[in-house]
Scaffold this motif. Sequence first.
Motif, short mmCIF file in Angstrom:
data_model
loop_
_atom_site.label_atom_id
_atom_site.label_comp_id
_atom_site.label_asym_id
_atom_site.label_seq_id
_atom_site.Cartn_x
_atom_site.Cartn_y
_atom_site.Cartn_z
N MET A 1 0.84 -1.17 0.00
CA MET A 1 0.00 0.00 0.00
C MET A 1 0.89 1.24 0.00
O MET A 1 1.98 1.23 0.55
N ILE A 2 0.37 2.29 -0.57
CA ILE A 2 1.07 3.57 -0.61
C ILE A 2 0.43 4.50 0.42
O ILE A 2 -0.80 4.59 0.51
N PHE A 3 1.27 5.18 1.19
CA PHE A 3 0.80 6.13 2.19
C PHE A 3 1.41 7.50 1.91
O PHE A 3 2.54 7.60 1.46
N LYS A 4 0.64 8.53 2.20
CA LYS A 4 1.12 9.91 2.11
C LYS A 4 1.35 10.38 3.53
O LYS A 4 0.46 10.31 4.38
N GLU A 26 5.86 3.35 0.76
CA GLU A 26 5.15 2.09 0.69
C GLU A 26 5.28 1.37 2.02
O GLU A 26 6.36 1.35 2.62
N GLY A 27 4.18 0.81 2.50
CA GLY A 27 4.20 0.08 3.76
C GLY A 27 2.97 -0.79 3.90
O GLY A 27 2.05 -0.72 3.10
N GLU A 49 -3.51 6.60 3.95
CA GLU A 49 -3.42 5.63 2.86
C GLU A 49 -3.96 6.27 1.59
O GLU A 49 -4.97 6.95 1.60
N VAL A 50 -3.24 6.07 0.49
CA VAL A 50 -3.63 6.64 -0.80
C VAL A 50 -3.94 5.48 -1.74
O VAL A 50 -3.09 4.61 -1.97
N LYS A 51 -5.17 5.48 -2.29
CA LYS A 51 -5.55 4.40 -3.20
C LYS A 51 -6.62 4.90 -4.17
O LYS A 51 -7.19 5.96 -3.98
N GLY A 52 -6.86 4.10 -5.17
CA GLY A 52 -7.92 4.40 -6.13
C GLY A 52 -7.68 5.67 -6.93
O GLY A 52 -6.57 5.95 -7.38
N LEU A 55 -4.93 8.07 -5.65
CA LEU A 55 -3.57 7.66 -6.01
C LEU A 55 -3.28 8.03 -7.46
O LEU A 55 -2.20 8.54 -7.76
N GLU A 56 -4.22 7.79 -8.34
CA GLU A 56 -4.02 8.14 -9.76
C GLU A 56 -3.83 9.64 -9.92
O GLU A 56 -3.01 10.09 -10.71
N TYR A 57 -4.58 10.43 -9.16
CA TYR A 57 -4.42 11.88 -9.19
C TYR A 57 -3.03 12.30 -8.72
O TYR A 57 -2.37 13.12 -9.34
N GLU A 58 -2.58 11.72 -7.61
CA GLU A 58 -1.25 12.05 -7.08
C GLU A 58 -0.14 11.66 -8.05
O GLU A 58 0.87 12.34 -8.16
N LYS A 59 -0.30 10.56 -8.76
CA LYS A 59 0.71 10.11 -9.72
C LYS A 59 0.89 11.10 -10.86
O LYS A 59 1.95 11.14 -11.48
N GLN A 60 -0.10 11.92 -11.15
CA GLN A 60 -0.02 12.91 -12.21
C GLN A 60 0.85 14.10 -11.83
O GLN A 60 1.32 14.83 -12.68
#
Length: 69
Positions: A1-4, A26-27, A49-52, A55-60
């Motif tokens: 999982m990815i965490f901010k 990641e943790g 936790e960042v997901k869905g 997460l896609e928004y943050e990856k941009q």
Amino acid sequence: MIFKVYFQKNIKEVPVRENTKSLFIEGESVRDVRSKIADRGFNVEFVQEVKGAYLEYEKQNADYKVLEI
């Protein structure tokens, strides 16, 4: 999982919103993430936790990078 992780760089200073930084790590859980960054001297404000779609928004974002520990 990815965490901010939202944090202040200096644990000895009073938190100020304008000085808040963030990183991605990641943790397996919030506890795992906090233990991975415990030796860095950060004043951790919040771990999320960042997901869905979030997460896609943050990856941009050009600053998106997952910290490898």
